[in-house]
Scaffold this active site. Structure first.
Site, PDB file in Angstrom:
ATOM      1  N   ASP A  26      71.491  13.801 -14.676  1.00 41.45           N
ATOM      2  CA  ASP A  26      71.007  14.470 -13.461  1.00 41.45           C
ATOM      3  C   ASP A  26      71.938  14.222 -12.276  1.00 41.45           C
ATOM      4  O   ASP A  26      71.510  14.254 -11.119  1.00 41.45           O
ATOM      5  CB  ASP A  26      69.584  14.015 -13.103  1.00 41.45           C
ATOM      6  N   HIS A  54      71.140  22.451 -16.942  1.00 41.59           N
ATOM      7  CA  HIS A  54      71.804  22.814 -15.690  1.00 41.59           C
ATOM      8  C   HIS A  54      71.134  24.066 -15.150  1.00 41.59           C
ATOM      9  O   HIS A  54      70.736  24.942 -15.914  1.00 41.59           O
ATOM     10  CB  HIS A  54      73.283  23.173 -15.900  1.00 41.59           C
TER      11      HIS A  54
END
Length: 442
Positions: A26, A54
């Site tokens: 992340d 993503h």
């Protein structure tokens, strides 16, 4: 900046570049991968499955990608899914449809990648529920990743190449599903429905399943520019991460070679993606975690909720010893520092520069990191304090436009890591990226 033809002194350049997460995932890898894909001919995934994610914006349209590399959004780019991956084919087909266009014509799937079936996801849920009752929950995404890698390691898994011959696939499928149903006491599972779906996948994908080892090395010999996209991140690596609170694949640079079939001398450059603060999803040690108002501030301002699971992420201060450990393993050449704008508004920012043994006062040796949970409990962070800044930095286009306190923070990170911070994310949009030209490595 064209990563394949950069002008940074004392940093190698060449046709093969890997982008790897340097923390617990992340970090915001999607933006830099998207930006650099513009200059590549081929973009690749080498590990993991749909447990990564993503969200990419192109021409004001958002795309959520979990299996496909970011290069799929560029018509001139070939996309490759390597043998180190575990692929839930239904999810892959849904992603392909969501992107649209003639994507299949420029997508290549390794015949050695393993197929992740719905039963793997059921097993993942069974295992996680059992661990929760025992107080040993890992906090998986329940996407079936671990169980699929488990069948691979047990040598009973099914590779994508098998799908090219459907009769052979059917026989192997029945044996695997029957075995897993018996092993985990699963009484209901619609094999016929799944087989019908896989017959359609066989028809659509059989020409896209290739020997990726030969494909990649042929293209490298022809001087094609290759961008390699890591899923998850270094501290989730099955060997080097905070085991057992890790993923089931090799997320570090070694996975590039084992997951794509290219040899180590072909890789020219490794970019490490580092968030300006630290987050992790799920359980496991987190020595700089902030269980207070500052942690909540970072979570809300940084929208720290999982792309795949929507779970709230745990937040804390940036950890230099972790990054030095990750640099040792991955030989990181450049850094993309992300989400600096989230720190705007804090009165004070802390940077963990070492760890001290609670009993002896001894500092952690450089390059080491207490990844084991019981050992991590023996240490406490040593912090360097920085004054914060109030300004909105999202409109800054150059490093010199940043507030002085923001610059001091960045330069301190660069000094400790002795690695150039080339890109600095200052906002959520693609354009909110500063390219820094001078470096503080002494």
């Amino acid at each position: 900046m064209n990563i394949f033809d950069h002008q940074i002194k004392n940093v190698d350049k060449g046709n093969v570049v890997a982008i790897l997460g340097a923390q617990w995932g992340d970090e915001g890898k999607g933006k830099i991968i998207d930006m650099l894909s513009e200059y590549s001919d081929i973009t690749c995934r080498f590990n993991g499955g749909a447990n990564a994610g993503h969200t990419i914006s192109v021409n004001d349209k958002k795309y959520a990608l979990h299996l496909l590399p970011c290069g799929v959004l560029y018509d001139n780019n070939i996309s490759v899914l390597g043998n180190g991956m575990v692929i839930h084919v239904k999810s892959l087909m849904e992603e392909i449809e969501s992107v649209g266009g003639k994507l299949l014509d420029r997508l290549y799937l390794s015949n050695k990648a393993h197929i992740l079936f719905d039963i793997h996801q059921i097993i993942d849920s069974i295992q996680e529920t059992k661990k929760l009752k025992e107080g040993k929950q890992i906090g998986t995404t329940k996407r079936g990743i671990g169980p699929c890698y488990s069948t691979k390691a047990s040598r009973i898994g099914i590779r994508l190449g098998t799908l090219k011959n459907f009769e052979n696939f059917k026989n192997m499928y029945s044996k695997l599903i029957d075995h897993l149903m018996d092993l985990y006491n699963i009484t209901e599972y619609d094999k016929e429905k799944e087989l019908n779906l896989f017959y359609n996948y066989h028809l659509k994908l059989r020409d896209r399943i290739v020997d990726v080892i030969s494909f990649m090395n042929t293209n490298l010999e022809n001087n094609k520019k290759v961008l390699i996209e890591g899923a998850n991140a270094a501290m989730l690596d099955i060997d080097f991460g905070t085991y057992p609170y890790v993923t089931s694949s090799c997320t570090t640079v070694g996975g590039v070679f084992s997951g794509l079939g290219i040899h180590h001398k072909k890789l020219n450059l490794v970019v490490g993606v580092v968030k300006s603060y630290l987050t992790r999803v799920g359980c496991g040690p987190f020595l700089t975690e902030l269980n207070n108002d500052v942690g909540q501030y970072l979570r809300e301002k940084g929208h720290e909720y999982g792309t795949t699971t929507k779970r709230p992420r745990r937040c804390g201060w940036l950890d230099i010893p972790m990054l030095l450990y990750v640099k040792c393993i991955n030989s990181i050449d450049m850094i993309n520092l992300t989400k600096l704008d989230v720190l705007s508004g804090l009165e004070e920012i802390l940077l963990c520069v070492n760890f001290k043994n609670k009993k002896t006062g001894e500092l952690l040796e450089k390059g080491c990191y207490p990844v084991e949970e019981e050992i991590s409990e023996e240490y406490e962070p040593v912090y360097e304090k920085f004054s914060g800044w109030k300004e909105d930095i999202s409109t800054c286009n150059e490093f010199d436009e940043l507030p002085e306190n923001a610059k001091k923070y960045i330069l301190a990170i660069e000094k400790y890591l002795k690695t150039p911070i080339v890109w600095i994310g200052v906002g959520p949009n693609r354009k909110n990226m500063i390219v820094k030209k001078n470096f503080n490595l002494n």
